[in-house]
Write a protein that holds these residues in place. Structure first.
Motif: not given
Length: 277
Positions: A247-270
């Protein structure tokens, strides 16, 4: 439709699909959507590519019910349809569309804005930026029906030039032909960094890329391409760290931005609700 008796409803396993909804379901099961694309082969031939996509993959319903029982439908939309819509989703630059509607010839120019928007998103969702399209194909799409190939080419080039120079639509083009042949093509190039990608389009490209990454991992590890098994694995709490990494790797590839572990976990759950530009 069937009350007159002139036409009989389709019947499968002693169940007649005679209501409007029942008949619609069976028709969607019987017929596929067809998407077409025309491109130029390296040998100079025009090639039409037809892609067939299922609408529904599974339909269940209960019949021979008790008089008080409720009729229950279990309908599953095909994965090909969902992926197909994501890859073909596009948005229109409203301001470019408005400006293209000023002055004579607006119908053709506005149709060209829509057509270029479709092509652009289709290319970018596949990681591409350039394509070549026969002049006849592009001209027909926007309603140019000149008597001679020369006049058709000139009319199309005028429309493309107007969009590029007057409206500043972010693309470049050139007219090309093969040596010794009279067929002409338009070579298009789009810049993925031009700022035309809206947040909505990016969301869909992100989702499509992420699902591809997750599915590739699942099929490699499980040695299975079963869609139901993949969906169950996707929704289960297993291998959260791996899912978070992809999830974090794909987000960086598409948006060019880093995502925190907490943000990634929140997306996985919600679910995915991007709040970054």
């Amino acid at each position: 439709m069937f009350r007159s008796g002139k036409k009989h409803p389709p019947t499968i396993e002693n169940f007649s699909f005679e209501t409007v909804f029942d008949y619609t379901l069976i028709r969607m099961m019987q017929h596929n959507l067809i998407f077409s694309n025309v491109y130029r082969h390296k040998n100079g031939d025009n090639v039409v590519h037809l892609e067939s996509i299922r609408i529904l993959s599974d339909v269940k319903l209960n019949f021979k019910r008790k008089s008080t029982a409720v009729k229950i439908y279990d309908v599953k939309v095909s994965n090909e349809l969902l992926d197909g819509f994501i890859r073909r989703y596009y948005s229109i630059d409203v301001e470019a569309y408005r400006l293209a509607g000023i002055a004579k010839g607006r119908e053709r120019r506005q149709a060209l804005v829509v057509y270029l928007s479709i092509i652009r998103h289709t290319l970018l969702s596949k990681g591409l930026k350039e394509t070549t399209i026969p002049i006849n194909v592009m001209a027909d799409k926007i309603g140019i029906y000149a008597k001679t190939p020369f006049h058709k080419k000139e009319a199309l080039i005028n429309c493309l030039t107007y969009l590029k120079e007057k409206i500043h639509f972010p693309f470049s083009f050139s007219c090309v032909s093969h040596t010794g042949k009279k067929k002409y093509y338009i070579s298009l190039s789009f810049n993925s960094d031009a700022g035309l990608e809206t947040q909505t389009v990016r969301e869909h490209v992100f989702y499509f890329e992420l699902i591809n990454e997750l599915r590739s991992y699942f099929e490699f590890k499980m040695k299975s391409a079963d869609s139901d098994a993949f969906q169950s694995w996707l929704n289960s709490p297993v291998e959260k760290e791996l899912k978070k990494f992809l999830l974090k790797a794909t987000y960086k590839k598409i948006y060019g931005l880093l995502m925190s572990d907490d943000e990634a976990m929140d997306i996985l759950e919600n679910g995915f609700y991007p709040n970054k530009q």
